[in-house]
Motif scaffolding. Structure first.
Motif, PDB file in Angstrom:
ATOM      1  N   UNK A  29       0.805  -1.227   0.000  1.00 38.03           N
ATOM      2  CA  UNK A  29       0.000   0.000   0.000  1.00 38.03           C
ATOM      3  C   UNK A  29       0.834   1.270   0.000  1.00 38.03           C
ATOM      4  N   UNK A  30       2.137   1.168   0.291  1.00 39.41           N
ATOM      5  CA  UNK A  30       2.997   2.349   0.268  1.00 39.41           C
ATOM      6  C   UNK A  30       3.808   2.482  -1.012  1.00 39.41           C
ATOM      7  N   UNK A  31       3.756   1.488  -1.886  1.00 38.22           N
ATOM      8  CA  UNK A  31       4.607   1.535  -3.073  1.00 38.22           C
ATOM      9  C   UNK A  31       4.102   2.534  -4.102  1.00 38.22           C
ATOM     10  N   UNK A  32       2.797   2.780  -4.127  1.00 36.70           N
ATOM     11  CA  UNK A  32       2.299   3.724  -5.129  1.00 36.70           C
ATOM     12  C   UNK A  32       2.239   5.158  -4.599  1.00 36.70           C
ATOM     13  N   UNK A  33       2.826   5.405  -3.424  1.00 34.79           N
ATOM     14  CA  UNK A  33       2.943   6.785  -2.955  1.00 34.79           C
ATOM     15  C   UNK A  33       3.978   7.528  -3.791  1.00 34.79           C
ATOM     16  N   UNK A  34       3.709   8.760  -4.203  1.00 35.90           N
ATOM     17  CA  UNK A  34       4.705   9.530  -4.969  1.00 35.90           C
ATOM     18  C   UNK A  34       5.987   9.720  -4.160  1.00 35.90           C
ATOM     19  N   UNK A  35       7.121   9.493  -4.803  1.00 32.92           N
ATOM     20  CA  UNK A  35       8.387   9.582  -4.081  1.00 32.92           C
ATOM     21  C   UNK A  35       8.655  11.006  -3.598  1.00 32.92           C
ATOM     22  N   UNK A  36       8.197  12.005  -4.343  1.00 32.47           N
ATOM     23  CA  UNK A  36       8.421  13.397  -3.941  1.00 32.47           C
ATOM     24  C   UNK A  36       7.660  13.744  -2.666  1.00 32.47           C
ATOM     25  N   UNK A  37       6.729  12.914  -2.293  1.00 33.75           N
ATOM     26  CA  UNK A  37       5.882  13.188  -1.137  1.00 33.75           C
ATOM     27  C   UNK A  37       6.469  12.643   0.166  1.00 33.75           C
ATOM     28  N   UNK A  38       7.462  11.764   0.068  1.00 32.59           N
ATOM     29  CA  UNK A  38       7.927  11.049   1.254  1.00 32.59           C
ATOM     30  C   UNK A  38       8.598  11.975   2.264  1.00 32.59           C
ATOM     31  N   UNK A  39       9.373  12.962   1.786  1.00 32.38           N
ATOM     32  CA  UNK A  39      10.064  13.834   2.747  1.00 32.38           C
ATOM     33  C   UNK A  39       9.069  14.679   3.530  1.00 32.38           C
ATOM     34  N   UNK A  40       7.942  15.045   2.895  1.00 28.90           N
ATOM     35  CA  UNK A  40       6.906  15.769   3.629  1.00 28.90           C
ATOM     36  C   UNK A  40       6.254  14.870   4.675  1.00 28.90           C
ATOM     37  N   UNK A  41       6.076  13.622   4.338  1.00 22.66           N
ATOM     38  CA  UNK A  41       5.513  12.683   5.312  1.00 22.66           C
ATOM     39  C   UNK A  41       6.437  12.492   6.508  1.00 22.66           C
ATOM     40  N   UNK A  42       7.733  12.429   6.271  1.00 21.76           N
ATOM     41  CA  UNK A  42       8.672  12.266   7.381  1.00 21.76           C
ATOM     42  C   UNK A  42       8.651  13.482   8.301  1.00 21.76           C
ATOM     43  N   UNK A  43       8.588  14.673   7.725  1.00 16.68           N
ATOM     44  CA  UNK A  43       8.509  15.884   8.552  1.00 16.68           C
ATOM     45  C   UNK A  43       7.213  15.895   9.347  1.00 16.68           C
ATOM     46  N   UNK A  44       6.103  15.507   8.708  1.00 15.98           N
ATOM     47  CA  UNK A  44       4.814  15.499   9.400  1.00 15.98           C
ATOM     48  C   UNK A  44       4.812  14.510  10.562  1.00 15.98           C
ATOM     49  N   UNK A  45       5.361  13.326  10.347  1.00 18.59           N
ATOM     50  CA  UNK A  45       5.410  12.349  11.442  1.00 18.59           C
ATOM     51  C   UNK A  45       6.345  12.796  12.561  1.00 18.59           C
ATOM     52  N   UNK A  46       7.423  13.487  12.214  1.00 16.27           N
ATOM     53  CA  UNK A  46       8.319  14.020  13.246  1.00 16.27           C
ATOM     54  C   UNK A  46       7.589  15.041  14.107  1.00 16.27           C
TER      55      UNK A  46
END
Length: 756
Positions: A341-358
């Motif tokens: 379920x995470x493979x079709x997430x846009x790669x450009x979006x991952x760094x924003x997700x990491x900041x949000x979870x932090x």
């Protein structure tokens, strides 16, 4: 806190442990609990339930402790994987180091602390625990050099044991990689950020790119598809169809008789008849063709297969494009470890997700200060009496004082800490990891940081947000503040070891949640079958942080409050027995669905080094407050030597846990080519990563290999399916099949009519 309060807390926890362990020794013998305490073995063997009512089944016995020592490390490695061995090695390391620390500190440091000042000592049970801490030692005492020497001995012993454990586990990881069967993940690279093209599909773009730039080593590829709402509907319908498929073409068993026991929810008579799968259905199930899945559209991600392991590793490490956000390559996880379920997430979006979870983790950390502050207030009776005057009469009773100050704070803190692992697992999922093991490893790190901060630092700084911010704003005063605060909170840490350590191990071996669910399933929902697919995986993200946190408390309090060490040593000894037990966590209850190859050990090593350095810095502050310049001066070289040792281990061993040695990969490729296995491996690669498998698989590692749940279901078709309710007769299975076919045709027409 007085010693009597500590003994009260210890007595309560010992009683709880004895009760739970006695209940466990009885409940594990009951046939109805076989799926709770032998879930892994049930998944592998479909164990036969014995319904014999003998007296031995209802008598507590310590036989499970004896059987816990029958398994060797090699058997655990082959059955549960390298991660289980790494976890047990962490416990073995803790037993060894804290055995050394307990002997030295209890017989060397504890008497010096007790007689550190010329004072009249009260009756033994009425003694305050402060007299056993280093705070009872006079300033400029000539005996502080003993504390310094003992800390040197503990640090040197810990570093020596860490080195040999790191070396041993690194060798085991190398053997695990080279001697295990051919792993598809060694030949596969996950590519994300595939650029879109108006002239060709994403699949053609991937094929052209790797044919052009990796032509000699490129084998094939498989695109990742985004699953839409219609496909989810089809998948759910397919699951329902498979769930009720064995009710079609059934026959009655004439031996069945009415049973007056009522269903837990609806009250209907249960077991009034039994449905037996007919032979025609069994043969039809074997010949049933797999249903085709029609993906909605391709995603900008693909699994690319290479001809050799070495080529896959090189492709995963090389920057593929001048734009680092495109053609991002990583070694693929194992097929049953992929988090689709995470493979079709846009790669450009991952760094924003990491900041949000932090940011979410930080907010959650500050919200957790509320229960920690409340717990901190319970350990100070004078503040409770001032703020709640109506409790003065109750708090004057000796037994109530012992319960409130010695047992209640750690229990409340532990209850609130149960909410941390699922929350951190949710945050780790949002980050977008590509593997389930990566998600669990990320959650393990988050839980570790969270518990260390909230259990240790927040309690040390009295649970006040203002005090914590002041400590952060003046880092040069942190050693002095820790030196003042840690000895004061040593009693809370001791009770935390009793509650979070002893009691949690007893509840873990009891499998309380599993028992409750088993009772509800059998006697409320009337589900008689034990599903092997429901065997849980081992919760490394909760157990490893607990072990490391208690190790941190042991190191920091070793010379400051050595009374904690005997309780801590008992916890690790009990934990070693529990986790080796034949019906406990590693061998029987849990199922190893995926393998990280021992990547948890660097977390254990780094946290242990952090605990040592923290203990040395606190000792430096304590010796400064006690005006002992010699002891303070000797602490600085110890901190430097510990950091140098950590850097050596990081350079010597840590790369083996991040990368695969090219030498080993090339040797494995040559061996496969010479033996003729390479062509067979290439054929298996094309079907290894199936996003839409025909059967849902529950993979458990057995003897180093995967055994799918569907195969086990085929093997168990001879056993009867006990259905609990007569209203399940006559389900429209044929209509459900028609619905699935119709939806498939609609999706096919929609995909053909839509422009590419």
């Amino acid at each position: 806190m007085k010693l009597s309060a500590l003994l009260t807390s210890a007595g309560i926890n010992i009683g709880v442990c004895a009760l739970l362990l006695s209940l466990y020794s009885v409940l594990r013998k009951q046939p109805g609990n076989v799926n709770v305490y032998f879930g892994r073995r049930l998944a592998e063997e479909h164990g036969r339930h014995r319904d014999s009512y003998i007296l031995e089944r209802f008598v507590p016995s310590p036989s499970w402790i004896v059987k816990a020592w029958q398994y060797t490390e090699e058997e655990i490695l082959s059955a549960a994987g390298l991660d289980a061995v790494v976890f047990l090695r962490a416990i073995v390391f803790s037993i060894r180091i804290f055995s050394i620390a307990a002997v030295i500190c209890v017989f060397g440091i504890l008497p010096l602390n007790y007689y550190g000042q010329e004072m009249h000592h009260d009756h033994f049970p009425s003694e305050s625990l402060d007299v056993y801490n280093i705070g009872n030692v006079m300033e400029k005492s000539r005996w502080l050099w003993v504390h310094c020497l003992v800390l040197y001995i503990i640090s040197c012993a810990a570093c020596t044991l860490l080195y040999f454990e790191y070396k041993r586990i690194a060798k085991m990881r190398q053997i695990h990689i080279t001697r295990s069967p051919a792993d598809p993940s060694h030949f596969t690279v996950l590519v994300r950020g595939v650029p879109k093209s108006t002239e060709e599909s994403l699949s053609e773009t991937v094929r052209h790119f790797f044919t052009r730039y990796h032509g000699p080593s490129y084998l094939s590829h498989q695109m990742v598809f985004r699953v839409g709402k219609i496909q989810k509907l089809m998948s759910n319908a397919e699951k329902v169809y498979k769930k009720f498929m064995h009710w079609n073409a059934t026959a009655f068993d004439p031996r069945s008789r009415p049973n007056m026991f009522r269903c837990g929810l609806c009250g209907a008579t249960s077991n009034s008849f039994e449905l037996i799968r007919s032979q025609s259905e069994i043969s039809a199930a074997k010949n049933n063709p797999t249903h085709s899945y029609l993906p909605e559209k391709e995603c900008a991600a693909a699994f690319v297969f290479f001809k050799t392991r070495y080529a896959a590793v090189v492709a995963s490490k090389v920057l593929q494009s001048s734009n680092p956000m495109l053609w991002v390559t990583n070694l693929a996880p194992e097929p049953h470890d992929v988090y689709w379920s995470n493979l079709w997430l846009p790669y450009r979006q991952l760094w924003l997700r990491r900041i949000a979870t932090l940011l979410a983790s930080i907010v959650f950390m500050f919200l957790f200060l509320i229960p920690v502050t409340f717990v901190q207030g319970l350990s100070q009776l004078d503040q409770i009496q001032q703020r709640l005057p109506f409790l003065k009469g109750i708090l004057k009773k000796a037994f109530v004082i012992q319960i409130v100050t010695g047992y209640l704070p750690s229990v409340i803190l532990q209850l609130f800490l149960y909410t941390v692992p699922p929350t951190m697992m949710l945050f780790s999922t949002v980050e977008g990891p590509i593997s389930r093991s990566g998600r669990k490893k990320s959650a393990c790190t988050k839980v570790l940081y969270f518990t260390i901060w909230n259990v240790f630092f927040v309690n040390v700084f009295s649970g006040s947000v203002i005090n914590q911010l002041n400590a952060i704003s003046s880092p040069k005063d942190i050693p002095a503040q820790l030196a003042k605060a840690v000895p004061r909170q040593a009693t809370l840490f001791i009770t935390y070891v009793l509650t979070s350590g002893w009691a949690s191990l007893s509840s873990e071996v009891m499998q309380l949640f599993g028992l409750v669910w088993n009772f509800l399933k059998k006697y409320v929902f009337r589900i008689k079958e034990d599903d092997p697919a429901s065997v849980p995986s081992f919760p490394y993200h909760t157990e490893i942080p607990r072990v490391l946190l208690l190790g941190l408390l042991g190191f920091t309090c070793s010379i400051l409050a050595p009374l904690i060490l005997p309780f801590l040593l008992v916890y690790f000894l009990l934990g070693y027995v529990v986790y080796r037990n034949q019906a406990s966590n590693i061998m029987n209850v849990y199922c190893s669905r995926y393998e990280t190859g021992g990547r948890m050990w660097p977390i254990v090593h780094n946290t242990t080094i952090f605990s040592l350095v923290l203990a040395q810095i606190i000792a430096l502050g304590v010796f400064g407050l006690k005006e002992s310049p010699v002891a303070s001066g000797f602490m600085i070289p110890l901190v430097i030597l510990t950091l140098l040792f950590n850097e050596y281990c990081r350079q010597r061993f840590h790369p083996l846990f991040r990368n695969f040695p090219a030498q080993d990969l090339i040797e494995m490729d040559k061996a496969d080519e010479q033996s003729g296995r390479m062509e067979q491996i290439h054929e298996q690669l094309l079907s290894a990563y199936s996003q839409f498998p025909p059967e849902s698989h529950n993979v458990c590692l057995v003897d180093g290999e995967g055994t799918s749940g569907s195969n086990r279901k085929d093997e168990s078709t001879e056993s009867r399916n006990d259905l609990s309710h007569p209203t399940l007769v006559g389900l429209p299975i044929s209509r459900l099949r028609q619905v699935v076919t119709a939806v498939s045709m609609l999706v096919s027409l929609q995909s053909k009519s839509s422009p590419m």
